[in-house]
Motif scaffolding. Structure first.
Motif, PDB file in Angstrom:
ATOM      1  N   TYR A  31       1.016  -1.086  -0.087  1.00 27.93           N
ATOM      2  CA  TYR A  31      -0.036  -0.060  -0.237  1.00 27.93           C
ATOM      3  C   TYR A  31       0.802   1.369   0.070  1.00 27.93           C
ATOM      4  CZ  TYR A  31      -3.125   3.793   1.303  1.00 27.93           C
ATOM      5  OH  TYR A  31      -3.857   4.795   1.426  1.00 27.93           O
ATOM      6  N   ARG A  57      -6.274   3.329   9.353  1.00 24.70           N
ATOM      7  CA  ARG A  57      -7.183   3.332   8.537  1.00 24.70           C
ATOM      8  C   ARG A  57      -6.352   2.171   7.266  1.00 24.70           C
ATOM      9  NH1 ARG A  57      -8.456   8.535   9.248  1.00 24.70           N
ATOM     10  NH2 ARG A  57      -6.803   9.355   7.908  1.00 24.70           N
ATOM     11  N   ASN A  90      -7.882  -1.284   5.870  1.00 20.64           N
ATOM     12  CA  ASN A  90      -7.757  -1.664   4.307  1.00 20.64           C
ATOM     13  C   ASN A  90      -6.908  -2.916   3.998  1.00 20.64           C
ATOM     14  OD1 ASN A  90      -8.077  -1.212   1.540  1.00 20.64           O
ATOM     15  ND2 ASN A  90      -6.551   0.079   1.454  1.00 20.64           N
ATOM     16  N   HIS A 140      -9.011  -6.245   2.584  1.00 12.58           N
ATOM     17  CA  HIS A 140      -8.607  -6.956   1.265  1.00 12.58           C
ATOM     18  C   HIS A 140      -8.039  -8.098   1.256  1.00 12.58           C
ATOM     19  CE1 HIS A 140      -9.874  -2.741   0.115  1.00 12.58           C
ATOM     20  NE2 HIS A 140     -10.042  -3.195  -0.953  1.00 12.58           N
TER      21      HIS A 140
END
Length: 171
Positions: free
Chosen positions: A37, A84, A88, A92
């Motif tokens: 990410y 956050r 996430n 996922h």
């Protein structure tokens, strides 16, 4: 027996004095196993040494906080953004995993115990980073990322709660 020897070796070699790192492995992208990410402020990577089914490090891009001990209420938005990213990644990569199987938190830095006696510096890399470990291996959970040993580990939920309370007291 090997597990006990390794645990004793780890505890015996903690940093009992404040150490200053001249280089930071998180500030050089070439050191990352893989990026899972990234946005303008935060990067999340796979940890090279898996401590569970998944093991991510969530790192703020700016290198302006050494460890969890240096946080204050001004860092609350950053920690919320890191949280956050954690949510996430979990939704996922492993949506079926209950939160009870997720171990997330920070190694503790050097801080005063009483007088001139300090807790050891557990932090191996002096750039704030959040460990997110899914279904941790028992040996890692017990010795390297121990939720039961507060001088070594502080959960991300506790850090967020403490800073939120401090912010409300300040307002």
């Amino acid at each position: 027996m090997e597990l006990l020897r390794r645990a004793f070796h780890y505890l015996a070699n903690l940093e009992w004095t404040e150490r200053v790192q001249k280089t930071c492995v998180f500030c050089d992208r070439a050191n990352f196993a893989s990026i899972v990410y990234e946005d303008n402020d935060i990067i999340a990577i796979d940890n090279r040494r898996l401590a569970g089914q998944f093991h991510w490090l969530i790192i703020p891009k700016p290198h302006n906080v050494r460890d969890v001990e240096a946080l204050n209420v001004n860092h609350l938005p950053l920690l919320q953004a890191m949280d956050r990213v954690k949510t996430n990644l979990l939704s996922h990569s492993c949506p079926e995993v209950p939160m009870s199987d997720v171990h997330a938190g920070y190694h503790r830095g050097r801080r005063p115990l009483f007088g001139s006696v300090h807790y050891p510096d557990i932090v191996s890399i002096h750039h704030l980073h959040l460990h997110v470990i899914v279904r941790p291996h028992l040996s890692m959970w017990l010795f390297k990322y121990p939720p039961w040993l507060p001088f070594m580990w502080k959960s991300d939920a506790t850090v967020l709660r403490d800073l939120t309370r401090a912010k409300h007291r300040r307002s």
